[in-house]
Design an enzyme around this catalytic site. Structure first.
Site, mmCIF file in Angstrom:
data_model
loop_
_atom_site.group_PDB
_atom_site.id
_atom_site.type_symbol
_atom_site.label_atom_id
_atom_site.label_comp_id
_atom_site.label_asym_id
_atom_site.label_seq_id
_atom_site.Cartn_x
_atom_site.Cartn_y
_atom_site.Cartn_z
ATOM 1 N N CYS A 189 5.255 -7.216 7.930
ATOM 2 C CA CYS A 189 6.309 -6.801 8.858
ATOM 3 C C CYS A 189 6.449 -7.870 9.928
ATOM 4 O O CYS A 189 5.459 -8.435 10.390
ATOM 5 C CB CYS A 189 5.962 -5.460 9.503
ATOM 6 S SG CYS A 189 7.237 -4.887 10.654
ATOM 7 N N SER B 170 9.815 5.553 16.140
ATOM 8 C CA SER B 170 8.570 5.170 16.795
ATOM 9 C C SER B 170 8.861 4.787 18.229
ATOM 10 O O SER B 170 9.472 3.754 18.500
ATOM 11 C CB SER B 170 7.933 3.995 16.039
ATOM 12 O OG SER B 170 7.541 4.425 14.757
ATOM 13 N N GLU C 127 9.219 -2.433 8.063
ATOM 14 C CA GLU C 127 10.251 -1.719 8.823
ATOM 15 C C GLU C 127 11.418 -1.425 7.867
ATOM 16 O O GLU C 127 12.175 -2.331 7.504
ATOM 17 C CB GLU C 127 10.694 -2.598 10.008
ATOM 18 C CG GLU C 127 11.939 -2.123 10.726
ATOM 19 C CD GLU C 127 11.956 -0.633 11.082
ATOM 20 O OE1 GLU C 127 11.040 -0.150 11.743
ATOM 21 O OE2 GLU C 127 12.930 0.030 10.681
ATOM 22 N N CYS D 142 -0.762 -2.464 15.266
ATOM 23 C CA CYS D 142 -0.503 -2.272 13.831
ATOM 24 C C CYS D 142 -1.069 -3.395 12.965
ATOM 25 O O CYS D 142 -0.791 -4.578 13.194
ATOM 26 C CB CYS D 142 1.006 -2.147 13.622
ATOM 27 S SG CYS D 142 1.487 -2.048 11.900
ATOM 28 N N GLU E 287 0.811 -1.218 0.000
ATOM 29 C CA GLU E 287 0.000 0.000 0.000
ATOM 30 C C GLU E 287 0.841 1.264 0.000
ATOM 31 O O GLU E 287 1.936 1.285 0.543
ATOM 32 C CB GLU E 287 -0.838 0.044 1.281
ATOM 33 C CG GLU E 287 -1.795 -1.100 1.388
ATOM 34 C CD GLU E 287 -2.494 -1.132 2.737
ATOM 35 O OE1 GLU E 287 -2.440 -0.117 3.466
ATOM 36 O OE2 GLU E 287 -3.088 -2.152 3.037
ATOM 37 N N CYS F 250 4.060 -5.097 16.279
ATOM 38 C CA CYS F 250 3.587 -4.113 17.262
ATOM 39 C C CYS F 250 2.082 -4.321 17.443
ATOM 40 O O CYS F 250 1.364 -4.545 16.463
ATOM 41 C CB CYS F 250 3.867 -2.693 16.766
ATOM 42 S SG CYS F 250 5.619 -2.402 16.456
ATOM 43 N N CYS G 10 -1.479 2.001 8.183
ATOM 44 C CA CYS G 10 -0.621 1.080 7.449
ATOM 45 C C CYS G 10 -1.140 -0.356 7.518
ATOM 46 O O CYS G 10 -1.511 -0.857 8.552
ATOM 47 C CB CYS G 10 0.834 1.213 7.896
ATOM 48 S SG CYS G 10 1.327 0.364 9.366
ATOM 49 N N CYS H 73 3.022 8.298 1.422
ATOM 50 C CA CYS H 73 3.487 7.369 2.453
ATOM 51 C C CYS H 73 3.713 6.018 1.776
ATOM 52 O O CYS H 73 2.779 5.455 1.203
ATOM 53 C CB CYS H 73 2.364 7.319 3.494
ATOM 54 S SG CYS H 73 2.627 6.116 4.766
ATOM 55 N N SER I 56 10.922 6.296 8.775
ATOM 56 C CA SER I 56 10.344 6.015 10.094
ATOM 57 C C SER I 56 10.762 4.610 10.523
ATOM 58 O O SER I 56 10.641 3.661 9.761
ATOM 59 C CB SER I 56 8.818 6.106 10.014
ATOM 60 O OG SER I 56 8.229 5.684 11.226
HETATM 61 N N1 SAH Z 1 7.913 0.184 10.773
HETATM 62 C C1 SAH Z 1 8.140 1.575 10.838
HETATM 63 C C2 SAH Z 1 7.463 2.373 9.730
HETATM 64 C C3 SAH Z 1 6.070 1.963 9.336
HETATM 65 S S1 SAH Z 1 4.820 2.258 10.550
HETATM 66 C C4 SAH Z 1 7.756 2.112 12.207
HETATM 67 O O1 SAH Z 1 7.107 1.389 12.965
HETATM 68 O O2 SAH Z 1 8.137 3.243 12.513
HETATM 69 C C5 SAH Z 1 4.662 4.020 10.489
HETATM 70 C C6 SAH Z 1 4.027 4.618 11.731
HETATM 71 O O3 SAH Z 1 2.644 4.217 11.828
HETATM 72 C C7 SAH Z 1 4.705 4.151 13.023
HETATM 73 O O4 SAH Z 1 4.974 5.230 13.878
HETATM 74 C C8 SAH Z 1 3.646 3.238 13.602
HETATM 75 O O5 SAH Z 1 3.782 3.121 14.968
HETATM 76 C C9 SAH Z 1 2.370 3.913 13.175
HETATM 77 N N2 SAH Z 1 1.187 3.057 13.310
HETATM 78 C C10 SAH Z 1 1.082 1.731 13.131
HETATM 79 N N3 SAH Z 1 -0.169 1.300 13.393
HETATM 80 C C11 SAH Z 1 -0.883 2.398 13.740
HETATM 81 C C12 SAH Z 1 -2.243 2.622 14.138
HETATM 82 N N4 SAH Z 1 -3.099 1.611 14.218
HETATM 83 N N5 SAH Z 1 -2.617 3.867 14.437
HETATM 84 C C13 SAH Z 1 -1.728 4.909 14.356
HETATM 85 N N6 SAH Z 1 -0.450 4.765 13.984
HETATM 86 C C14 SAH Z 1 -0.022 3.524 13.690
HETATM 87 FE FE1 SF4 Z 2 6.149 -3.173 11.763
HETATM 88 FE FE2 SF4 Z 2 6.099 -0.490 12.079
HETATM 89 FE FE3 SF4 Z 2 3.811 -1.949 12.136
HETATM 90 FE FE4 SF4 Z 2 5.565 -2.147 14.151
HETATM 91 S S1 SF4 Z 2 4.394 -0.301 13.540
HETATM 92 S S2 SF4 Z 2 4.526 -3.857 13.150
HETATM 93 S S3 SF4 Z 2 7.486 -1.966 13.052
HETATM 94 S S4 SF4 Z 2 5.171 -1.663 10.401
#
Ligand code: SAH
Ligand code: SF4
Length: 318
Positions: free
Chosen positions: A78, A181, A127, A85, A58, A82, A296, A71, A158
């Site tokens: 990934c 993050s 990531e 996510c 995406e 987390c 994402c 973006c 990021s």
């Molecule tokens: N893996 C990297 C980059 C992709 S995620 C990272 O984690 O930084 C990009 C951003 O989206 C990160 O700050 C992540 O924490 C945030 N993110 C992921 N899921 C989310 C959600 N459900 N609501 C808001 N932000 C979210």
């Molecule tokens: Fe991966 Fe970033 Fe999502 Fe964490 S927030 S699971 S590092 S994409």
């Protein structure tokens, strides 16, 4: 390829036909095909790209005054899981190539040449620092005057803070921006939200940031009752202040985490005010594209769920 992004070498009619044929054989243009495109009522646009091997990723285009931020994704899925996510829940499928990463910008430009992205953020799926070699090359393509020519200060990586590759990014001479993050002010809470904390811990990541010669952004998703107490804002301020970091407060996108609740608006504003009262620069972001699952990984997860139910309805959402 990058400055006048043709769909195939055949379209590059300013080149002699024999050369076009040779190029077609030697360097077949890897295309990302748009499987779905959705436009939110707030102008945010989301693309689901199909890759040559059938995988899907995406990108989200976010217009904001004179800026258009794209973006982009760096991996299919990934591995880091987390808890908030949607991409994390999908698990890891594969790394993207440099061409597939920069190709998201190329394809977005092809769809609407007048709406070229002014900014690129690696905040889509994956990531980026776990796919460093491809991201390293993609950064060059995005930034180089012979490539897409987007200024390094308009390109943000990021990351959760993969230490060895953070150092490699810091070594690049261009002023690429870095967003880390954090999401928790203590290692204990961070471990609960982000399993990577076990490998690269908060104190080590913060230490690495002191070596980064540029100003960093700390990302903090506000989760109701988890990390949004004012005492946690005080703790966060203690980490952000010595770094001179900007704190980006993100409302939790509910689609990413069915078991978690976003903080309510007054709490988000109070958290932001509290950070500012400590002299920390903080920005509360608006949640964009709520009606199109624009966090994402969500569109892919949502489409797959739909397809499982009624596979004959793959119809393009365009
Ligand atoms: N893996 C990297 C980059 C992709 S995620 C990272 O984690 O930084 C990009 C951003 O989206 C990160 O700050 C992540 O924490 C945030 N993110 C992921 N899921 C989310 C959600 N459900 N609501 C808001 N932000 C979210
Ligand atoms: Fe991966 Fe970033 Fe999502 Fe964490 S927030 S699971 S590092 S994409």
């Amino acid at each position: 390829m990058w400055q006048r992004p043709v769909g195939s070498w055949e379209e590059a009619t300013d080149l002699p036909a024999p050369l076009r044929a040779q190029l077609g054989d030697a360097f077949p243009l890897a295309r990302l095909t748009c499987d779905a495109a959705q436009r939110s009522s707030d102008g945010t646009e989301k693309f689901l790209w199909k890759l040559a091997d059938g995988e899907a990723i995406e990108s989200v285009l976010i217009p904001e005054k004179t800026r258009r931020t794209l973006c982009i994704s760096s991996q299919v899925g990934c591995a880091l899981g987390c808890v908030f996510c949607a991409t994390g829940r999908m698990g890891f499928r594969r790394n993207l190539s440099a061409g597939e990463i920069a190709g998201q910008v190329r394809e977005a430009m092809r769809r609407d040449p007048a709406a070229q992205p002014t900014n690129v953020v690696f905040m889509g799926m994956g990531e980026p620092l776990l796919n460093w070699d491809a991201v390293d090359t993609a950064l060059t393509i995005l930034n180089h005057p012979d490539g897409l020519g987007i200024g390094a200060r308009h390109i943000t990586v990021s990351t959760v803070g993969i230490l060895p590759h953070l150092a490699r990014l810091a070594q690049r001479p261009e002023q690429f921006r870095l967003a880390v993050s954090l999401h928790a002010p203590t290692a204990e809470l961070r471990r609960e939200l982000m399993p990577i904390e076990k490998k690269y811990s908060l104190p080590e990541v913060l230490q690495a940031l002191t070596q980064f010669r540029r100003r960093v952004t700390l990302e903090y998703v506000l989760i109701g009752g988890k990390n949004d107490a004012l005492a946690q804002a005080d703790e966060l301020a203690k980490l952000a202040r010595p770094l001179g970091a900007l704190v980006n407060l993100l409302p939790l996108h509910p689609g990413g985490a069915p078991d978690l609740t976003p903080s309510d608006r007054p709490r988000m504003l109070a958290f932001e005010r509290r950070l500012k009262s400590h002299g920390v620069e903080a920005v509360l972001r608006r949640s964009r594209g709520l009606d199109i699952s624009a966090a994402c990984g969500q569109l892919r997860v949502e489409l797959e769920a739909r397809r499982k139910v009624r596979p004959e309805e793959h119809a393009r959402v365009e």
